[in-house]
Motif scaffolding. Structure first.
Motif, mmCIF file in Angstrom:
data_model
loop_
_atom_site.group_PDB
_atom_site.id
_atom_site.type_symbol
_atom_site.label_atom_id
_atom_site.label_comp_id
_atom_site.label_asym_id
_atom_site.label_seq_id
_atom_site.Cartn_x
_atom_site.Cartn_y
_atom_site.Cartn_z
ATOM 1 N N LYS B 368 13.744 50.111 -27.433
ATOM 2 C CA LYS B 368 13.459 49.346 -28.642
ATOM 3 C C LYS B 368 12.327 50.484 -29.370
ATOM 4 O O LYS B 368 11.608 50.992 -28.580
ATOM 5 C CB LYS B 368 12.762 47.878 -28.383
ATOM 6 C CG LYS B 368 11.779 47.858 -27.236
ATOM 7 C CD LYS B 368 11.411 46.804 -26.720
ATOM 8 C CE LYS B 368 10.409 47.036 -25.750
ATOM 9 N NZ LYS B 368 10.041 45.841 -24.829
ATOM 10 N N GLY B 369 12.147 50.019 -30.610
ATOM 11 C CA GLY B 369 11.137 50.958 -31.463
ATOM 12 C C GLY B 369 11.146 50.409 -32.731
ATOM 13 O O GLY B 369 11.834 49.388 -33.416
ATOM 14 N N GLY B 370 10.498 51.245 -33.748
ATOM 15 C CA GLY B 370 10.224 50.949 -34.895
ATOM 16 C C GLY B 370 9.685 52.242 -35.575
ATOM 17 O O GLY B 370 8.832 52.917 -35.062
ATOM 18 N N ALA B 371 9.994 52.346 -36.702
ATOM 19 C CA ALA B 371 9.347 53.297 -37.515
ATOM 20 C C ALA B 371 8.816 52.788 -38.890
ATOM 21 O O ALA B 371 9.348 52.142 -39.652
ATOM 22 C CB ALA B 371 10.797 54.230 -37.876
ATOM 23 N N GLY B 372 7.595 53.573 -39.253
ATOM 24 C CA GLY B 372 7.018 53.100 -40.276
ATOM 25 C C GLY B 372 6.504 54.186 -41.269
ATOM 26 O O GLY B 372 7.087 55.272 -41.048
ATOM 27 N N LEU B 373 5.634 54.170 -42.075
ATOM 28 C CA LEU B 373 5.258 55.121 -43.025
ATOM 29 C C LEU B 373 4.471 56.302 -42.399
ATOM 30 O O LEU B 373 4.622 57.417 -42.639
ATOM 31 C CB LEU B 373 4.500 54.809 -44.244
ATOM 32 C CG LEU B 373 5.300 54.080 -45.409
ATOM 33 C CD1 LEU B 373 4.656 53.468 -46.615
ATOM 34 C CD2 LEU B 373 6.403 55.087 -45.931
ATOM 35 N N VAL B 374 3.440 55.828 -41.938
ATOM 36 C CA VAL B 374 2.693 56.679 -40.858
ATOM 37 C C VAL B 374 2.531 56.684 -39.488
ATOM 38 O O VAL B 374 1.756 57.519 -38.884
ATOM 39 C CB VAL B 374 1.190 56.762 -41.579
ATOM 40 C CG1 VAL B 374 1.188 56.947 -42.930
ATOM 41 C CG2 VAL B 374 0.656 55.304 -41.323
ATOM 42 N N SER B 375 3.311 55.691 -38.985
ATOM 43 C CA SER B 375 3.300 55.657 -37.261
ATOM 44 C C SER B 375 4.832 55.043 -36.817
ATOM 45 O O SER B 375 5.443 54.450 -37.703
ATOM 46 C CB SER B 375 2.070 54.703 -37.025
ATOM 47 O OG SER B 375 2.661 53.412 -37.370
ATOM 48 N N SER B 376 4.916 55.445 -35.931
ATOM 49 C CA SER B 376 6.055 54.877 -34.989
ATOM 50 C C SER B 376 5.912 54.308 -33.635
ATOM 51 O O SER B 376 4.932 54.570 -33.158
ATOM 52 C CB SER B 376 7.266 55.879 -35.148
ATOM 53 O OG SER B 376 7.771 56.133 -36.579
ATOM 54 N N ARG B 377 6.932 53.725 -33.195
ATOM 55 C CA ARG B 377 6.743 53.066 -31.821
ATOM 56 C C ARG B 377 7.963 52.980 -31.282
ATOM 57 O O ARG B 377 9.005 52.800 -31.628
ATOM 58 C CB ARG B 377 5.871 51.949 -31.720
ATOM 59 C CG ARG B 377 6.810 50.820 -32.625
ATOM 60 C CD ARG B 377 5.937 49.496 -32.787
ATOM 61 N NE ARG B 377 6.445 48.800 -34.110
ATOM 62 C CZ ARG B 377 7.614 48.003 -34.218
ATOM 63 N NH1 ARG B 377 8.248 47.930 -33.120
ATOM 64 N NH2 ARG B 377 7.943 47.602 -35.406
ATOM 65 N N ILE B 378 7.822 53.212 -29.811
ATOM 66 C CA ILE B 378 9.220 53.184 -29.165
ATOM 67 C C ILE B 378 8.903 52.599 -27.727
ATOM 68 O O ILE B 378 7.751 52.937 -27.210
ATOM 69 C CB ILE B 378 9.810 54.797 -28.615
ATOM 70 C CG1 ILE B 378 11.445 54.536 -28.382
ATOM 71 C CG2 ILE B 378 9.003 55.526 -28.030
ATOM 72 C CD1 ILE B 378 12.015 55.962 -28.552
ATOM 73 N N GLY B 379 9.682 51.868 -26.982
ATOM 74 C CA GLY B 379 9.520 51.596 -25.936
ATOM 75 C C GLY B 379 10.627 51.290 -25.020
ATOM 76 O O GLY B 379 11.945 51.137 -25.510
#
Lengths: 350, 909
Positions: B368-379
């Motif tokens: 799972k994860g997400g992407a934004g303008l200046v940061s992202s995350r993944i798990g």
């Protein structure tokens, strides 16, 4: 603080959406038309008293900030009083000669009382006159140092003049004392009309150099660096630098240290948090009224040193001025009488 | 158990005898021939039940524990039971055709109600079952455990279907009865329900409602698994906000919010943020964009205990407060105790933010994860075998890439980077033993125009071991090691230097929880924290630096505490939670400690020679008893009044050198001269729910008296100062206020309104003439309004409005000129001015996951506009004395324009 603020803008800088706006505060009533009174009495021959009275001015300075007082008086611990005559706008000065009936002595205490035409009356606490230790030595030396070029904002190796002193910290009573120095200079130049002019100014208006005796353990300062001065074309025809050493009591040194902190804060993280200046004045007919400033009693010891232009590699004199770029004093230095004189000072050796 | 008069007992015995005669003939006539070897009583009864037409009702715990070698030949059931129950306190009687009840003899003398017999009638002849199939009618318990009123005690545990995590705060309610409860921290519930066919409703935000009809025959245990809603941004879930928990719970001043709600809120840069969401709760505020941490009821930032599992943070922010340190994808639950703090927590004055991480999925692996303008995350999370789950998460900014695109030298020479990483491994050895290992690492690095910067990092290792000794006794042991390093740097010039402030700690804690059938709960335990600090290290930076390196001596401290807490219901209306925390702190050597002629008021003028203490020597010690008490008086099912008192102590403080905290503001242990901060906290509140708990309202008033706190002297020199005590002044503080909250939880239109009036003031001799002055965090008015429009479960529109009084500041209000031509600014007294008021509106639209929850790839989108009308809220005001020898007061607005963001979230299973 400035850099802290700037730093906190880094994220908005990322976003190109940070804003810097002027902001207007509702200045509390107690600061509206607040009076600032500064003064000191200096033991000497003659002793001198100087007092300035001004309104706390907004961030845009105008000469109208100085206040003319109804009366300005010096008093001592025995209740003797002397009126101070007006020297200029908001400025009052008095010379007190020996045997004038008003003793100015080390260990005695003095204060000032200021009455305004508005009816406000202000009085300082009594300040004990502190004797000043004598300087044993004042020397200047030319050294090369890495300093920032104000134009290019790059680091450059440039010659600067360093001034060092040797002085005791012990006043006459063998008590350690706090010291503060003022720096004046008189330099010579020849204007376009071949007048030889002598100009007396402070070396650096922003500079406050002091030593708090509680923060050092020795009873003297040896080869103590008190001033660095960048060389300039004003030194081409010679310059005398005056170091005026004065002694401060424990309250006066705090006042001047606070003044230095407030006026020299350039925004690094390591600078102390600002605060409200201490004062030893109060509004005598309104104990809740606000007043700022400080009055203290001291003694001076002055040494001067000649800065010989021959060891300074300078080839461009003050005058003649380049087209449309030089100071107007080159036309006629006597047109600027306040700090300029064509009379050669007695101490000038050549 | 009902006590009966002799007359009633006689009547009862007659009744039982009559019933026995009337209904048990068939059972009595059964003859049994069996041979049992080394078998338990229960096993024998079970085999007899399976083989013969007879049904036994009993409590397993009451049966004889010994093993039987016994032979029966053509013996009646009565004879068989007589032999089995010989020398026990049990008796038996028959019920109807084939039922036999085994009970303690004393129970048999009890009068039973009509409901009891109705239940008994129904149970006899039906198969005894505890099936968990939701397609069949499920029976709970057996008649032997039914009490005389015909009610049964149904206990159980609610857990997440995928992670096995307990669900905290779920509502368990038997429809059309008074039986209801809210699950506790371990997911446990306990209800009393009349026997018969009953409908059970379990609700929890972010999960599908569980509705199941049970045939309640007696006391029993229900372990239920809740499935998450397919539509929802969140897969994690947070917080304890049960349907009526705000009325039911004894604790006052607990702020809760679900992650599902958090993710619907408009977020700065599109990143769902737990801390920022809590700011919408009453009593919680911050200094605005760009400010680290948060403030609870006027408390300082450092007065909040911010915990992730059992580890606590010294900095809960990334990027100067633009992001919080918590990865929402990893979080299981969040509770903010802003009023009465339970005795198991301590060490901070104002609040406890308790963040629990969740276990990995126990059924399948998931990315799972997400992407934004200046940061992202993944798990990534999933199972390893049957007993181990793993959950990992990683977030990072890539602002440097954005910076380099901007053609402004100051920006290109700047950098802003952070990351955080979480890993959590859960090992369930068996039903009673569970081991969890977790780790956290984060780092922040900021540089502005290669001139100055901050960097800080956190490293945490956490081990916890839970043991369930019995259904009623649970032990939790945890061990934590943490390392926090921070520094601020002046990168150029003569003052080029780096100043570091590091804190390490080791924490051990053990907590034992005991519950009994009367809903009495007792928690006892102890904890010890050993601090090892480097309070100040200064090194020079750059070729031009004239800064002399300097390092302060290391510091050590030991903070130990024993605590006990009891939760005691008295009737249905009154619930008391009381306890005490006994904290003991030692400031330890090796260290040289300056002596003062006036140690109460240490100054440079009174400083003397230092005394050298050896390693481990106790330099100073403090003992603080900290009583805690909460009372809840339930006026009706929908209305309650709560009050709470707590005494709190804090042995480590943050020293701020400005009116706005920075990430590198120095942490300082309590010393011989800097005594611990202590406070009394009192609050009282009225809680009223409407419309079947869909509307929640509350009104709380609170007060806090701080006996001991510190503020810096004017012009204090705080950095790398070996006698820091000379730069600080001690005094007292007070804060008080009122909080109003109105919340609609469900419906197409929902949301909440929070308003707080609060004051936070200090009284310190030496500041502002010894008069009360506002603290840096004094914001009298604070208003938050959140409105959600949710036409269906997949689409949500959200608008929120925030307003707050401008915070106090100390600023120049004028200048004077010295005779030499020096301009000197005059500042006000401490915090005498206020920056302009803060307000903004944000909007967001959320497109949730698809309707089919079994899709292998699912995604969701959040579109938001932060500060939609571009309010230039002042973060700070400063004084520019450069240039034309005049000064201008400026305000810096961190976000001066509307800021749109889009975030894409995905999940692959």
């Amino acid at each position: 603080m400035t850099k802290l603020i700037a730093f906190t803008s880094i994220a908005p800088v990322l976003l190109l959406c940070a804003c810097l706006d002027e902001v207007e505060f509702d200045v509390p009533n107690e600061f509206q038309n607040t009076v600032v009174i500064n003064g000191k009495i200096v033991k000497g021959n003659p002793s001198t008293v100087e007092v300035t009275v001004q309104n706390l001015f907004d961030f845009a300075f105008t000469g109208e900030s100085f206040l003319n007082a109804q009366s300005v008086q010096l008093f001592d611990e025995n209740g003797h009083k002397l009126n101070l005559p007006v020297k200029g706008p908001g400025t009052y000065e008095l010379k007190i000669y020996p045997n004038s009936g008003f003793d100015v002595e080390i260990g005695n205490s003095y204060g000032i009382e200021v009455k305004l035409f508005s009816g406000q009356s202000f009085e300082s606490e009594l300040a004990e006159l502190v004797g000043v230790p004598k300087m044993q030595k004042l020397e200047s030396r030319l050294v090369n140092k890495e300093i920032i070029n104000f134009v290019s904002e790059e680091l450059e190796v440039q010659p600067v003049i360093e001034y060092i002193v040797n002085t005791s910290l012990l006043s006459d009573g063998l008590e350690r004392t706090n010291l503060k120095w003022d720096f004046n200079r008189t330099y010579k130049f020849t204007d376009d009309s071949s007048h030889v002019c002598y100009v007396t100014t402070v070396v650096d208006a922003d500079l406050i150099e002091s030593v708090n005796e509680s923060q050092i353990t020795s009873s003297s300062l040896d080869d103590y660096l008190i001033l660095e001065q960048r060389i300039s074309q004003q030194m081409v025809e010679g310059q005398y630098t005056f170091v005026i050493q004065e002694a401060l009591d424990e309250n006066a040194i705090i006042f001047w240290e606070q003044v230095r902190a407030l006026s020299t804060n350039n925004g690094t993280f390591y600078e102390p948090p600002p605060g409200q200046l201490i004062t030893n004045l109060k509004q005598s007919n309104d104990t809740e009224g606000s007043v700022f400033g400080f009055f203290y009693a001291t003694e001076h010891d002055t040494l001067k040193v000649y800065v010989d232009s021959t060891f300074i590699d300078l080839s461009i004199p003050v005058c003649p001025r380049p087209p449309r770029a030089g100071p107007p004093v080159c036309d006629e230095c006597c047109s600027c009488p306040r700090f300029f004189s064509t009379i050669k000072p007695s101490y000038w050796i050549n | 158990m009902i006590k009966l008069s002799k007359t009633l007992i006689v009547f009862l015995l007659i009744s039982i005898g009559f019933a026995t005669i009337s209904y048990s003939q068939e059972a009595q006539q059964t003859l049994i021939t069996e041979n049992f070897s080394n078998q338990s009583c229960k096993a024998i009864l079970s085999q007899l039940q399976d083989k013969y037409r007879v049904r036994f009702f009993f409590k397993e715990s009451e049966l004889p524990k010994r093993m039987f070698d016994i032979q029966f030949t053509d013996q009646s059931v009565d004879d068989v039971l007589d032999q089995l129950l010989l020398n026990s306190s049990l008796g038996h009687y028959s019920y109807r055709e084939n039922g036999i009840i085994i009970l303690p003899v004393v129970d048999m003398e009890t009068e039973y109600s009509a409901e009891y017999y109705a239940a008994l009638d129904k149970s006899v002849g039906e198969p005894q079952s505890t099936s968990t199939s939701q397609t069949q009618l499920v029976s709970i318990g057996n008649i032997s455990t039914l009490d005389a009123s015909g009610s049964a005690i149904v206990t159980g545990r609610i857990i997440d279907d995928q992670t096995d995590e307990p669900i905290i705060g779920a509502t368990v309610r038997w429809v059309n009865t008074d039986g209801a409860d809210v699950t506790d921290f371990d997911g446990n519930f306990k209800t009393q329900v009349p026997s018969g066919s009953r409908e059970l409703l379990v609700e929890y935000i972010g999960y599908q409602n569980l509705i199941q009809v049970y045939d309640v025959k007696g006391n029993g245990q229900l372990d239920l698994r809740l499935e998450k809603e397919a539509v929802g941004l969140d897969e994690v879930t947070i917080t304890a906000q049960a349907a009526n928990s705000n009325v039911e719970k004894a604790q006052i001043g607990v702020a809760t919010l679900s992650v599902a709600e958090i993710k619907k809120l408009p977020a700065f840069m599109g990143e769902a943020d737990i801390v920022k969401s809590l700011l919408l709760q009453p009593g919680v505020s911050s200094l605005g964009e760009g400010a680290s941490g948060f403030n609870v009821r006027g408390g300082d930032v450092d007065q909040n205990l911010v915990m992730q599992d059992e580890a606590f943070f010294f900095n809960s922010s990334h990027a100067l407060g633009f992001f919080s340190a918590f990865n929402a994808d990893m979080v299981s639950s969040v509770d903010l105790y802003k009023g009465n703090i339970p005795s198991k927590f301590g060490g901070r004055l104002a609040s406890v933010m308790d963040v629990k991480l969740k276990n990995g999925n126990n059924k399948r692996w998931r990315l799972k994860g997400g992407a934004g303008l200046v940061s992202s995350r993944i798990g990534l999370d999933g199972p390893i075998g049957d007993k181990i789950t793993v959950n990992t998460g990683f977030r990072s900014s890539y602002a440097d890439w954005v910076l380099n695109l901007i053609d402004i030298p100051e920006v290109q020479n700047s950098s802003a980077f952070f990351y955080d990483a979480n890993v959590r491994i859960n090992m369930r050895f068996n039903e009673k033993n569970n081991l969890t290992l977790s780790g956290y690492s984060s780092s922040d690095d900021f540089v502005y125009n290669n001139e100055f910067g901050f960097d800080y990092s956190t490293l945490i290792g956490n081990l916890s071991y839970n043991t369930t000794f019995s259904d009623n006794i649970l032990n939790k042991f945890s061990a934590v090691y943490s390392q926090y390093k921070s520094s601020q740097s002046q990168l150029t010039g003569f003052e080029g230097a780096r100043i570091g402030n590091d804190i390490n700690y080791v924490k051990l804690k053990d907590e034992l929880s005991i519950t009994n059938s009367n809903e009495l709960r007792i928690d006892v335990g102890g904890s010890a924290i050993y601090y090892f600090m480097k309070p100040g290290v200064r090194t020079s930076l750059g070729d031009m630096s004239t800064v002399i390196p300097k390092s302060l001596e290391d510091e050590q401290g030991l903070e130990a505490a024993a605590f006990a807490n009891i939760e005691l219901p008295i009737g249905d209306a009154l619930l008391i939670t009381g306890g005490v925390r006994l904290s003991y702190y030692q400031y330890l050597g090796a260290k040289s400690v300056f002596q003062y002629t006036d140690p109460i008021n240490p100054t440079l003028a009174t400083i003397g020679e230092p005394i050298q203490y050896g390693d481990g020597d106790v330099i100073a010690s403090y003992f603080t008893p900290e009583p805690r008490l909460s009372l809840r008086l339930k006026l009706t099912d929908d209305i309650s009044i709560k009050t709470g008192y707590s005494r709190t102590a804090q042995y480590i403080n943050q020293i701020f050198n400005s009116d706005s905290p920075t990430p590198s503001s120095q942490w300082q242990l309590s010393t011989e001269y800097l005594k611990p901060q202590t406070s009394h906290n009192l609050s009282i509140g009225y809680f009223h729910n409407f419309a079947d708990n869909n509307w929640e309202t509350s009104f709380e008033v609170y007060g806090r008296q701080i006996d001991q706190l510190y503020d810096y002297r004017d012009f204090a020199n705080l950095f790398v100062n070996e006698h820091l005590e000379t730069e600080l002044l001690s005094g007292e503080g007070r804060s008080y206020g009122a909080e109003l909250s109105i919340k609609k939880k469900k419906g197409t239109y929902n949301g909440w309104l929070s308003y707080t009036y609060s004051r936070a003031e200090r009284l310190i001799d030496g500041i502002n003439d010894g008069n009360y002055y506002p603290s840096n965090f004094d914001k009298p008015h604070d208003l938050s309004l959140v409105l959600n429009y949710q036409p269906n479960k997949r689409n949500t529109f959200t608008v929120n409005f925030n307003y707050g009084t401008g915070r106090p500041t100390t600023a120049p209000v004028g200048n004077f000129l010295t005779k030499t031509g020096l301009f000197v600014p005059i500042y006000t007294e401490r915090n005498q001015l206020r920056i302009p008021d803060y307000h903004r509106i944000d909007v967001a639209y959320t497109l949730g996951k698809g309707w089919k929850k079994d899709k292998r790839f699912q995604s969701s989108w959040t579109l938001s506009v932060y500060n939609i009308y571009g309010r230039r809220n002042a973060f700070s005001v400063y004084y520019d004395n450069t240039g034309a020898r005049k000064a201008i007061a400026n305000k810096l607005s961190i976000l001066g324009y509307a800021f749109p963001a889009i975030t894409f979230n995905f999940e692959i299973i």
